[in-house]
Design a protein around this motif. Structure first.
Motif, short mmCIF file in Angstrom:
data_model
loop_
_atom_site.label_atom_id
_atom_site.label_comp_id
_atom_site.label_asym_id
_atom_site.label_seq_id
_atom_site.Cartn_x
_atom_site.Cartn_y
_atom_site.Cartn_z
N LYS A 96 22.63 -13.22 10.51
CA LYS A 96 21.60 -13.43 9.49
C LYS A 96 21.12 -12.11 8.91
CE LYS A 96 18.39 -14.17 13.25
NZ LYS A 96 17.42 -15.07 13.84
N ARG A 97 20.43 -12.23 7.76
CA ARG A 97 19.90 -11.04 7.09
C ARG A 97 18.65 -11.43 6.31
NH1 ARG A 97 23.26 -7.79 3.99
NH2 ARG A 97 24.83 -8.18 5.55
N ARG A 98 17.76 -10.46 6.13
CA ARG A 98 16.57 -10.63 5.31
C ARG A 98 16.41 -9.40 4.45
NH1 ARG A 98 17.19 -15.02 6.90
NH2 ARG A 98 15.71 -16.44 7.82
N SER A 99 16.13 -9.60 3.15
CA SER A 99 15.96 -8.49 2.21
C SER A 99 14.56 -8.49 1.63
CB SER A 99 16.98 -8.60 1.08
OG SER A 99 18.29 -8.43 1.58
N PHE A 100 14.11 -7.30 1.28
CA PHE A 100 12.79 -7.12 0.70
C PHE A 100 12.88 -6.06 -0.39
CE2 PHE A 100 8.76 -4.82 0.50
CZ PHE A 100 7.87 -5.86 0.30
N SER A 101 12.38 -6.36 -1.58
CA SER A 101 12.35 -5.39 -2.67
C SER A 101 10.98 -4.73 -2.72
CB SER A 101 12.62 -6.09 -4.00
OG SER A 101 13.93 -6.59 -4.02
N TYR A 102 10.96 -3.41 -2.88
CA TYR A 102 9.70 -2.70 -2.96
C TYR A 102 9.58 -1.99 -4.30
CZ TYR A 102 12.40 1.48 -1.71
OH TYR A 102 13.31 2.51 -1.68
N ARG A 103 8.35 -1.73 -4.69
CA ARG A 103 8.04 -1.05 -5.96
C ARG A 103 7.44 0.31 -5.67
NH1 ARG A 103 5.20 -5.96 -9.27
NH2 ARG A 103 7.02 -7.31 -9.29
N ALA A 104 7.41 1.14 -6.68
CA ALA A 104 6.81 2.47 -6.56
C ALA A 104 5.37 2.36 -6.07
CB ALA A 104 6.86 3.18 -7.91
N GLY A 105 4.96 3.35 -5.32
CA GLY A 105 3.59 3.38 -4.80
C GLY A 105 3.57 3.48 -3.29
N ASN A 106 2.45 3.13 -2.70
CA ASN A 106 2.22 3.12 -1.25
C ASN A 106 2.58 4.46 -0.60
OD1 ASN A 106 1.13 1.56 0.85
ND2 ASN A 106 3.17 1.24 1.70
N GLY A 107 2.46 5.55 -1.36
CA GLY A 107 2.77 6.86 -0.82
C GLY A 107 4.23 7.06 -0.47
N GLY A 108 5.10 6.14 -0.92
CA GLY A 108 6.52 6.25 -0.63
C GLY A 108 6.93 5.67 0.71
N HIS A 109 6.01 5.01 1.42
CA HIS A 109 6.33 4.38 2.71
C HIS A 109 6.37 2.87 2.51
CE1 HIS A 109 5.04 2.94 6.88
NE2 HIS A 109 6.31 3.29 6.96
N HIS A 110 7.54 2.27 2.79
CA HIS A 110 7.73 0.83 2.59
C HIS A 110 8.49 0.26 3.78
CE1 HIS A 110 6.58 1.51 -1.61
NE2 HIS A 110 7.39 2.56 -1.55
N TRP A 111 8.27 -1.02 4.05
CA TRP A 111 8.98 -1.68 5.14
C TRP A 111 9.45 -3.04 4.66
CZ3 TRP A 111 3.92 -0.27 5.02
CH2 TRP A 111 2.99 -1.29 4.89
N GLY A 112 10.51 -3.50 5.32
CA GLY A 112 11.08 -4.80 4.98
C GLY A 112 10.61 -5.88 5.91
N ASP A 113 11.09 -7.08 5.67
CA ASP A 113 10.78 -8.22 6.51
C ASP A 113 11.62 -8.17 7.78
OD1 ASP A 113 8.93 -9.16 4.67
OD2 ASP A 113 10.43 -10.35 3.61
N MET A 114 11.20 -8.96 8.76
CA MET A 114 11.83 -8.93 10.08
C MET A 114 12.97 -9.94 10.22
SD MET A 114 8.51 -8.72 12.59
CE MET A 114 7.79 -10.26 12.02
N VAL A 115 13.84 -9.65 11.20
CA VAL A 115 14.85 -10.58 11.68
C VAL A 115 14.67 -10.65 13.19
CG1 VAL A 115 17.31 -10.85 12.13
CG2 VAL A 115 16.56 -10.29 9.86
#
Length: 148
Positions: A96-115
């Protein structure tokens, strides 16, 4: 003869009930959920697996790291990029796989969803970043496998 047929009917009903209550093997309540909103990130451990998000000429535009939650038995990816960067984070296992799209901002720190990937299941994360127009402003990378 009627007793034998009745026993088969009961067995089929019992099996149908069992299949309906157990659901698909790949589904789990943590799949596709935010590790911080669920509280799973409170027990996060860095797996030691990371990759640079490199463009076509080998320049690093950021990095992705693979994390694991001891309490939840889940994996997810986190990127560090320019605060102007946008992109995608995908975490995956063999099934299985899960994807997450992020946008500019948040100080450049982003995280995706869990598996959900409990002990014995291997996971990886891949990330991408776009900083504007042109191929040199796009980078990607995939972590090595971490097996719990």
């Amino acid at each position: 003869m009627k007793i034998h047929v009745a026993a088969i009917a009961v067995s089929v009903t019992a099996i149908s009930t069992l299949l309906l209550t157990t659901g698909p093997a790949s589904a789990h309540t943590y799949d596709g959920k935010d590790p911080y909103k669920t509280g799973c990130a409170r027990t996060k451990v860095y797996t030691g697996k990371h990759a640079y998000l490199e463009n076509e000429i080998g320049e690093s535009l950021g990095a992705i790291r693979l994390y694991y939650s001891r309490r939840c038995g889940t994996n997810w990816g986190e990127v560090t990029v320019s605060k102007k960067g946008s992109g995608q984070i995908t975490v995956f296992t063999s099934s299985k796989r899960r994807s997450f799209s992020y946008r500019a901002g948040n100080g450049g720190h982003h995280w995706g969803d869990m598996v959900y990937a409990p002990s014995g299941v291997c996971a990886q994360a891949t990330g991408s970043v776009s900083l504007g127009i042109g191929r040199v402003n796009r980078g990607s990378g995939t972590t090595g496998k971490a097996c719990g």
